[in-house]
Design a protein around this motif. Structure first.
Motif, PDB file in Angstrom:
ATOM      1  N   ARG A 123       0.848  -1.190   0.000  1.00 54.12           N
ATOM      2  CA  ARG A 123       0.000   0.000   0.000  1.00 54.12           C
ATOM      3  C   ARG A 123       0.885   1.241   0.000  1.00 54.12           C
ATOM      4  NH1 ARG A 123      -4.609  -1.619   4.521  1.00 54.12           N
ATOM      5  NH2 ARG A 123      -5.618   0.321   3.868  1.00 54.12           N
ATOM      6  N   GLN A 124       0.487   2.208  -0.807  1.00 58.61           N
ATOM      7  CA  GLN A 124       1.136   3.506  -0.755  1.00 58.61           C
ATOM      8  C   GLN A 124       0.411   4.364   0.286  1.00 58.61           C
ATOM      9  OE1 GLN A 124       0.946   6.370  -4.144  1.00 58.61           O
ATOM     10  NE2 GLN A 124       3.146   5.952  -4.352  1.00 58.61           N
ATOM     11  N   ASP A 125       1.095   5.335   0.865  1.00 63.60           N
ATOM     12  CA  ASP A 125       0.523   6.171   1.928  1.00 63.60           C
ATOM     13  C   ASP A 125      -0.919   6.581   1.628  1.00 63.60           C
ATOM     14  OD1 ASP A 125       2.931   6.072   3.267  1.00 63.60           O
ATOM     15  OD2 ASP A 125       3.675   7.930   2.387  1.00 63.60           O
ATOM     16  N   ASN A 126      -1.792   6.437   2.656  1.00 64.69           N
ATOM     17  CA  ASN A 126      -3.202   6.824   2.549  1.00 64.69           C
ATOM     18  C   ASN A 126      -3.928   6.111   1.415  1.00 64.69           C
ATOM     19  OD1 ASN A 126      -2.981   8.794   4.672  1.00 64.69           O
ATOM     20  ND2 ASN A 126      -1.948  10.151   3.206  1.00 64.69           N
ATOM     21  N   ASP A 127      -3.445   4.890   1.118  1.00 60.73           N
ATOM     22  CA  ASP A 127      -4.056   4.062   0.071  1.00 60.73           C
ATOM     23  C   ASP A 127      -4.120   4.777  -1.277  1.00 60.73           C
ATOM     24  OD1 ASP A 127      -4.437   1.906   1.782  1.00 60.73           O
ATOM     25  OD2 ASP A 127      -6.393   2.618   2.441  1.00 60.73           O
ATOM     26  N   ARG A 128      -3.086   5.571  -1.562  1.00 61.73           N
ATOM     27  CA  ARG A 128      -3.018   6.234  -2.865  1.00 61.73           C
ATOM     28  C   ARG A 128      -2.776   5.217  -3.974  1.00 61.73           C
ATOM     29  NH1 ARG A 128       0.884  11.320  -2.530  1.00 61.73           N
ATOM     30  NH2 ARG A 128      -0.008  11.628  -4.610  1.00 61.73           N
ATOM     31  N   ALA A 129      -2.257   4.056  -3.598  1.00 60.50           N
ATOM     32  CA  ALA A 129      -2.134   2.927  -4.523  1.00 60.50           C
ATOM     33  C   ALA A 129      -2.164   1.648  -3.701  1.00 60.50           C
ATOM     34  CB  ALA A 129      -0.845   3.006  -5.329  1.00 60.50           C
ATOM     35  N   VAL A 130      -2.766   0.626  -4.279  1.00 57.75           N
ATOM     36  CA  VAL A 130      -2.761  -0.716  -3.688  1.00 57.75           C
ATOM     37  C   VAL A 130      -2.226  -1.650  -4.763  1.00 57.75           C
ATOM     38  CG1 VAL A 130      -4.102  -2.526  -2.569  1.00 57.75           C
ATOM     39  CG2 VAL A 130      -4.784  -0.126  -2.298  1.00 57.75           C
ATOM     40  N   ILE A 131      -1.276  -2.490  -4.382  1.00 56.78           N
ATOM     41  CA  ILE A 131      -0.559  -3.319  -5.350  1.00 56.78           C
ATOM     42  C   ILE A 131      -0.524  -4.752  -4.855  1.00 56.78           C
ATOM     43  CG2 ILE A 131       1.629  -3.601  -6.595  1.00 56.78           C
ATOM     44  CD1 ILE A 131       2.149  -0.610  -5.398  1.00 56.78           C
ATOM     45  N   GLY A 132      -0.708  -5.685  -5.749  1.00 60.22           N
ATOM     46  CA  GLY A 132      -0.593  -7.100  -5.406  1.00 60.22           C
ATOM     47  C   GLY A 132       0.155  -7.836  -6.494  1.00 60.22           C
ATOM     48  N   MET A 133       0.822  -8.924  -6.132  1.00 59.01           N
ATOM     49  CA  MET A 133       1.555  -9.699  -7.125  1.00 59.01           C
ATOM     50  C   MET A 133       1.553 -11.170  -6.765  1.00 59.01           C
ATOM     51  SD  MET A 133       5.259  -8.982  -8.912  1.00 59.01           S
ATOM     52  CE  MET A 133       6.314  -9.543  -7.588  1.00 59.01           C
ATOM     53  N   THR A 134       1.250 -12.002  -7.744  1.00 63.78           N
ATOM     54  CA  THR A 134       1.341 -13.453  -7.630  1.00 63.78           C
ATOM     55  C   THR A 134       2.038 -13.988  -8.866  1.00 63.78           C
ATOM     56  OG1 THR A 134      -0.865 -13.702  -8.642  1.00 63.78           O
ATOM     57  CG2 THR A 134      -0.759 -13.708  -6.237  1.00 63.78           C
ATOM     58  N   ASP A 135       3.031 -14.822  -8.656  1.00 65.78           N
ATOM     59  CA  ASP A 135       3.753 -15.446  -9.777  1.00 65.78           C
ATOM     60  C   ASP A 135       4.220 -14.434 -10.817  1.00 65.78           C
ATOM     61  OD1 ASP A 135       3.497 -18.058  -8.770  1.00 65.78           O
ATOM     62  OD2 ASP A 135       1.462 -18.187  -9.551  1.00 65.78           O
ATOM     63  N   GLY A 136       4.658 -13.271 -10.364  1.00 62.15           N
ATOM     64  CA  GLY A 136       5.185 -12.266 -11.274  1.00 62.15           C
ATOM     65  C   GLY A 136       4.140 -11.402 -11.938  1.00 62.15           C
TER      66      GLY A 136
ATOM     67  N   ASN B 135      -5.074   8.137  -7.067  1.00 53.51           N
ATOM     68  CA  ASN B 135      -4.272   9.372  -7.028  1.00 53.51           C
ATOM     69  C   ASN B 135      -2.875   9.076  -6.479  1.00 53.51           C
ATOM     70  OD1 ASN B 135      -3.822  12.126  -7.463  1.00 53.51           O
ATOM     71  ND2 ASN B 135      -4.418  12.657  -5.361  1.00 53.51           N
ATOM     72  N   ALA B 136      -2.239   8.087  -7.058  1.00 49.89           N
ATOM     73  CA  ALA B 136      -0.936   7.623  -6.588  1.00 49.89           C
ATOM     74  C   ALA B 136       0.175   8.629  -6.861  1.00 49.89           C
ATOM     75  CB  ALA B 136      -0.586   6.301  -7.276  1.00 49.89           C
TER      76      ALA B 136
ATOM     77  N   GLY C  88      -4.865   4.818 -18.031  1.00 55.16           N
ATOM     78  CA  GLY C  88      -4.202   6.032 -17.613  1.00 55.16           C
ATOM     79  C   GLY C  88      -2.993   5.762 -16.738  1.00 55.16           C
ATOM     80  N   THR C  89      -3.128   4.810 -15.829  1.00 56.37           N
ATOM     81  CA  THR C  89      -2.007   4.465 -14.947  1.00 56.37           C
ATOM     82  C   THR C  89      -0.870   3.839 -15.735  1.00 56.37           C
ATOM     83  OG1 THR C  89      -3.462   4.161 -13.035  1.00 56.37           O
ATOM     84  CG2 THR C  89      -1.315   3.071 -12.956  1.00 56.37           C
ATOM     85  N   LEU C  90      -1.184   2.916 -16.622  1.00 51.25           N
ATOM     86  CA  LEU C  90      -0.138   2.289 -17.432  1.00 51.25           C
ATOM     87  C   LEU C  90       0.618   3.332 -18.252  1.00 51.25           C
ATOM     88  CD1 LEU C  90      -1.972  -0.934 -18.699  1.00 51.25           C
ATOM     89  CD2 LEU C  90      -0.232  -0.783 -16.908  1.00 51.25           C
ATOM     90  N   CYS C  91      -0.110   4.256 -18.849  1.00 47.12           N
ATOM     91  CA  CYS C  91       0.545   5.302 -19.639  1.00 47.12           C
ATOM     92  C   CYS C  91       1.424   6.185 -18.762  1.00 47.12           C
ATOM     93  CB  CYS C  91      -0.499   6.153 -20.355  1.00 47.12           C
ATOM     94  SG  CYS C  91      -1.374   5.286 -21.678  1.00 47.12           S
ATOM     95  N   SER C  92       0.940   6.500 -17.546  1.00 43.66           N
ATOM     96  CA  SER C  92       1.726   7.330 -16.621  1.00 43.66           C
ATOM     97  C   SER C  92       3.012   6.637 -16.213  1.00 43.66           C
ATOM     98  CB  SER C  92       0.898   7.656 -15.380  1.00 43.66           C
ATOM     99  OG  SER C  92      -0.233   8.439 -15.701  1.00 43.66           O
ATOM    100  N   LEU C  93       2.980   5.315 -16.190  1.00 41.69           N
ATOM    101  CA  LEU C  93       4.149   4.524 -15.820  1.00 41.69           C
ATOM    102  C   LEU C  93       5.010   4.173 -17.034  1.00 41.69           C
ATOM    103  CD1 LEU C  93       2.416   2.061 -13.313  1.00 41.69           C
ATOM    104  CD2 LEU C  93       3.905   3.993 -12.732  1.00 41.69           C
ATOM    105  N   SER C  94       4.634   4.702 -18.195  1.00 46.07           N
ATOM    106  CA  SER C  94       5.341   4.424 -19.457  1.00 46.07           C
ATOM    107  C   SER C  94       5.340   2.926 -19.780  1.00 46.07           C
ATOM    108  CB  SER C  94       6.785   4.959 -19.403  1.00 46.07           C
ATOM    109  OG  SER C  94       6.790   6.356 -19.218  1.00 46.07           O
ATOM    110  N   LEU C  95       4.228   2.278 -19.473  1.00 45.87           N
ATOM    111  CA  LEU C  95       4.053   0.862 -19.776  1.00 45.87           C
ATOM    112  C   LEU C  95       3.005   0.734 -20.885  1.00 45.87           C
ATOM    113  CD1 LEU C  95       3.880  -0.597 -16.130  1.00 45.87           C
ATOM    114  CD2 LEU C  95       5.874  -0.508 -17.654  1.00 45.87           C
ATOM    115  N   THR C  96       3.454   0.439 -22.077  1.00 46.48           N
ATOM    116  CA  THR C  96       2.532   0.305 -23.199  1.00 46.48           C
ATOM    117  C   THR C  96       1.817  -1.038 -23.117  1.00 46.48           C
ATOM    118  OG1 THR C  96       3.984   1.640 -24.602  1.00 46.48           O
ATOM    119  CG2 THR C  96       2.319   0.278 -25.714  1.00 46.48           C
ATOM    120  N   PRO C  97       0.489  -1.028 -22.998  1.00 39.45           N
ATOM    121  CA  PRO C  97      -0.227  -2.305 -22.835  1.00 39.45           C
ATOM    122  C   PRO C  97      -0.133  -3.181 -24.076  1.00 39.45           C
ATOM    123  CG  PRO C  97      -1.777  -0.498 -23.162  1.00 39.45           C
ATOM    124  CD  PRO C  97      -0.423   0.125 -22.991  1.00 39.45           C
TER     125      PRO C  97
END
Length: 227
Positions: A38-51, A59-60, A82-91
């Motif tokens: 979790r990012q501060d104040n739940d600005r982002a929540v992230i999970g990962m399984t098997d990569g 509002n991360a 929008g998040t993927l683009c902000s992270l420069s991750l082309t889907p």
């Protein structure tokens, strides 16, 4: 600051990323199989399984999130466009996040099939399934915990959904005969009666869901690391 967590916020509205995260947390939050941050104040929540990473952006702090993703180096990231683009991750693939209330009463009779038979019905072009041993363990764990539902008619169709509280998300649906896709969809909605039901679908089948009462909420996508 992004830090590991042993709890995540519950969804208050139909958001595919947070529903996915909660479905996984409900079944694996007490194990080492999945990791959650979790990012501060739940600005982002992230999970990962098997990569495979799922990111819910509330509002991360994008700079910190980008550095975090770079360090963790997942094989795949699912989030809104929008998040993927902000992270420069082309889907690699974009999907429409569709929603409707599961308000269909009653029950459609289906066949009682084992995990292998369900897997074989879902193993069609357009669905990305994990290897069968992983699928079977995960599917049975969720089913035994009441966190999954399925409907199937032998040789004809199958559908699986995962649920968390008042929300559910389609995990896979396949039809092998004309008209049975609608039957499977109706049946899985009946099994989730009263829940907010979400589907992540390709543009090629968006019309099918619209005809069945779904509306588009937003666009999401999958970024996949080049190997």
């Amino acid at each position: 600051m992004i830090s590991l967590t042993d709890s995540i916020p519950r969804p208050a509205f139909p958001n595919a990323e947070l529903i996915k995260l909660n479905c996984t947390f409900d079944c694996y939050g007490d194990t080492n199989t999945a990791l959650f941050w979790r990012q501060d104040n739940d600005r982002a929540v992230i999970g990962m399984t098997d990569g495979n990473m799922v990111i819910y952006n509330n509002n991360a702090d994008i700079k910190e999130l980008s550095e975090f993703v770079s360090v963790i180096s997942p094989c795949c990231v699912f989030s809104d466009i929008g998040t993927l683009c902000s992270l420069s991750l082309t889907p690699k693939e974009e999907v429409s996040v569709m929603h409707r209330t599961a308000d269909i009463e009653g029950q459609t009779d289906g066949d009682c099939l084992n995990s292998r038979e369900i897997y074989d019905l879902l193993d069609v072009e357009g669905l990305s399934l994990p290897d069968y041993p992983y699928f079977a363990v995960d599917y049975c764990r969720r089913l035994n915990r009441g966190a999954a539902d399925y409907f199937a008619l032998s040789t004809k169709c199958a559908a699986i959904s995962f649920n968390t509280g008042g929300f559910a998300i389609m995990n896979g649906i396949a039809s092998h005969k004309k008209g049975y896709g609608s039957i499977a969809l109706k049946a899985i909605l009946q099994k989730n009666y009263g829940r907010d039901f979400v589907v992540c679908c390709r543009q090629s089948v968006k019309g099918f869901y619209e005809k069945n009462g779904f509306c588009e909420l937003y666009r999401a996508g999958y970024w996949v690391k080049n190997i």
